[in-house]
Design a protein around this motif. Structure first.
Motif, PDB file in Angstrom:
ATOM      1  N   HIS A   1       1.332   3.992   1.957  1.00 58.01           N
ATOM      2  CA  HIS A   1       2.010   4.672   3.069  1.00 58.01           C
ATOM      3  C   HIS A   1       3.521   4.658   2.871  1.00 58.01           C
ATOM      4  O   HIS A   1       4.088   3.649   2.445  1.00 58.01           O
TER       5      HIS A   1
ATOM      6  N   ASP B   1      -0.649  -3.965   5.931  1.00 59.65           N
ATOM      7  CA  ASP B   1      -1.239  -3.414   7.149  1.00 59.65           C
ATOM      8  C   ASP B   1      -2.722  -3.742   7.091  1.00 59.65           C
ATOM      9  O   ASP B   1      -3.401  -3.390   6.121  1.00 59.65           O
TER      10      ASP B   1
ATOM     11  N   HIS C   1       0.830  -1.212   0.000  1.00 55.51           N
ATOM     12  CA  HIS C   1       0.000   0.000   0.000  1.00 55.51           C
ATOM     13  C   HIS C   1       0.857   1.252   0.000  1.00 55.51           C
ATOM     14  O   HIS C   1       2.078   1.176   0.087  1.00 55.51           O
TER      15      HIS C   1
ATOM     16  N   ASP D   1       6.004   4.364   4.845  1.00 57.00           N
ATOM     17  CA  ASP D   1       6.819   3.348   5.521  1.00 57.00           C
ATOM     18  C   ASP D   1       6.794   2.022   4.756  1.00 57.00           C
ATOM     19  O   ASP D   1       7.494   1.078   5.110  1.00 57.00           O
ATOM     20  N   HIS D   2       5.998   1.976   3.674  1.00 55.36           N
ATOM     21  CA  HIS D   2       5.981   0.804   2.789  1.00 55.36           C
ATOM     22  C   HIS D   2       6.477   1.143   1.377  1.00 55.36           C
ATOM     23  O   HIS D   2       6.930   0.268   0.658  1.00 55.36           O
TER      24      HIS D   2
ATOM     25  N   HIS E   1      -7.219  -1.017   5.027  1.00 56.07           N
ATOM     26  CA  HIS E   1      -6.407  -0.185   5.929  1.00 56.07           C
ATOM     27  C   HIS E   1      -6.404   1.282   5.473  1.00 56.07           C
ATOM     28  O   HIS E   1      -6.749   2.177   6.237  1.00 56.07           O
TER      29      HIS E   1
HETATM   30 ZN   LIG Z   1      -0.025   1.635   6.510  1.00 55.43          ZN
END
Ligand SMILES: [Zn+2]
Ligand SMILES: [Zn+2]
Length: 472
Positions: free
Chosen positions: A64, A188, A62, A66-67, A163
């Protein structure tokens, strides 16, 4: 034999990255930024721990950061193969990565001014806008449920993780001399109580399972209580005539809050005159949410439809659900809100008040006792948001100290992650022989707690270490 290496989201929740090596291909799963303290973020500057030229494909769970936030770095280092993700993720990473690049460029510009004055060599940003452009050219958007072959021996299928918009549970099917092996990465997982999105889809089988554990050690406050508190604060503010400020993250939480305000509006419980979404990035993201209303959950989709009967199917959106929603795009529009003393709800970033337009709204409202600030998201230690939640008496902005007389509220029940109970429920969908379970994406105590509960449900969870390799 296939081999999986854990390169991120191992100690903590950020920097999500896993390398899958099969007999015939090398595949990267997520390529996230490390975020948090300076020492943690320094990990982003280290060279990638594998040969970029050996990669055949990248799969993203996804949008975000941090991904996804190290994708441009991967491309800057020479990766030119496909990056697979869902279609909404493709639209969202365009907004998020461009913003990340401009923040990095701005930070470095600032730092370099200082370095030049000190006679020291200048530094380079992690990546630039051009690297993001190149990254976006490689992105391929897939539909949920669509199973396609991405390398000689691997097929991928995305399931809805519920998410954020476009978030996926990733299924990788590896064929090895006539035998099929299945790796499932939960990504997530969403909170089934959250608005707009569907519940995380059930998975019944896997050989290897990577499960996120962000909330592995706790359950959320009930959504009913949270919404009741939200309603009470909004009523109180309309009675005493102050503005309400809601610091919010651009992706997900903002759209959920708009939907919840829409519900109150539709029930005749919202007496404020206008709601301002004062964040160009959150506006761009909200427009992307509009484009994919067909993947909202059935109940919320029906609520929007019923409220928007006079609008054509195309026009139905969070705007027809909440007609007093206004976008403020330009800086002038944002500044004009400083003159509004009552009856407004202002939603702006950043979510933890360490940057963005929320800061000037805090400056103009915190000193008034009739103002309200509602925190709807997690506030990390050391952030201005956390200081306000903890009862700071003064708020420092641009060298000025503003006294805090406003009422500060914290609503703990909104979360984009599955709670401990929801994670265990999701595990309960697996049938027959249980997969090898690896817990990732969580603080140590969250993973330990989840491991303990999962064990009582017949699982044998393993907490993966950084750089650990698993053969299957
Ligand atoms: Zn996330
Ligand atoms: Zn995450």
């Amino acid at each position: 034999m296939a081999q999986l290496t854990f390169y991120g989201a191992v100690a903590g929740v950020t920097g999500s990255m896993y390398l899958l090596q099969t007999d015939h291909s090398n595949l990267l799963l997520d390529c996230g930024l490390f975020q948090g303290r300076r020492e943690e973020e320094e990990a982003n500057l280290k060279p990638l721990p594998f040969a970029v030229s050996s990669l055949d494909a990248v799969v993203l769970s996804h949008a975000h950061l941090d991904h996804s936030g190290r994708l441009p770095l991967l491309v800057a280092e020479g990766y030119s193969g496909p990056i697979y993700m869902t279609k909404p993720s493709g639209d969202l990473i365009e907004v998020l990565l461009k913003d990340a690049a401009s923040l990095q460029e701005r930070d470095v510009e600032w730092e370099n001014k200082r370095l030049r004055r000190a006679g020291k060599p200048e530094v380079e940003p992690l990546y630039r806008a051009e690297d993001v452009q190149e990254t976006l050219k490689l992105c391929q958007g897939l539909n949920y449920q669509q199973r396609i072959s991405i390398t000689e021996d691997v097929e991928v299928r995305f399931l809805d993780a519920g998410h954020i918009l476009g978030s996926a549970i990733v299924e990788l099917y590896i064929s090895e001399r006539g035998v099929e092996k299945k790796l499932v990465f939960s990504g997530d997982l969403g909170n089934s109580q959250a608005a707009l999105l569907r519940d995380p889809e059930a998975v019944q089988s896997a050989d290897v399972l990577l499960l996120e554990s962000t909330y592995g050690d706790r359950d959320h406050r009930s959504m009913e209580d949270t919404l009741q508190e939200f309603e009470d604060v909004i009523l109180e503010a309309s009675e005493n005539g102050g503005n309400i400020l809601i610091p919010s993250f651009a992706v997900g939480r903002t759209q959920e809050i708009i939907f919840r305000l829409g519900e109150l509006y539709q029930q005749g419980k919202l007496h404020q005159q206008a709601i301002f979404l004062d964040s160009p990035m959150a506006i761009a993201v909200t427009e992307i949410y509009h484009r994919y209303q067909n993947i909202y959950n059935a109940e919320d989709k029906a609520a929007i439809e019923t409220a928007s009967l006079t609008a054509s199917a195309k026009e139905r959106s969070l705007h027809t659900f909440l007609p007093i929603l206004r976008y403020s795009i330009s800086t002038d529009e944002s500044m004009a809100l400083n003159k509004v003393e009552r009856g407004a709800i202002i939603i702006a970033g950043s979510g933890m008040c360490n940057g963005g337009r929320i800061r000037h709204h805090l400056k103009h409202n915190l000193w008034r006792k009739q103002s309200h600030v509602i925190f709807v998201g997690f506030q990390a230690m050391g952030t201005p948001g956390r200081a306000l939640v903890d009862g700071a008496r003064y708020f420092k902005i641009a060298g000025e100290e503003v006294i805090v007389k406003a009422a500060i509220h914290t609503l703990g029940g909104f979360s984009a992650h599955a709670s401990q109970t929801q994670l265990i429920e999701w595990l309960g969908h697996f049938e027959g022989e249980k997969p090898r379970l690896f817990l990732v994406h969580g603080e140590e105590n969250a993973k330990q707690a989840l491991a303990t509960v999962a064990t009582t449900h017949g699982w044998r969870p393993h907490i993966a270490g950084l750089g650990e390799k698993v053969k299957f």
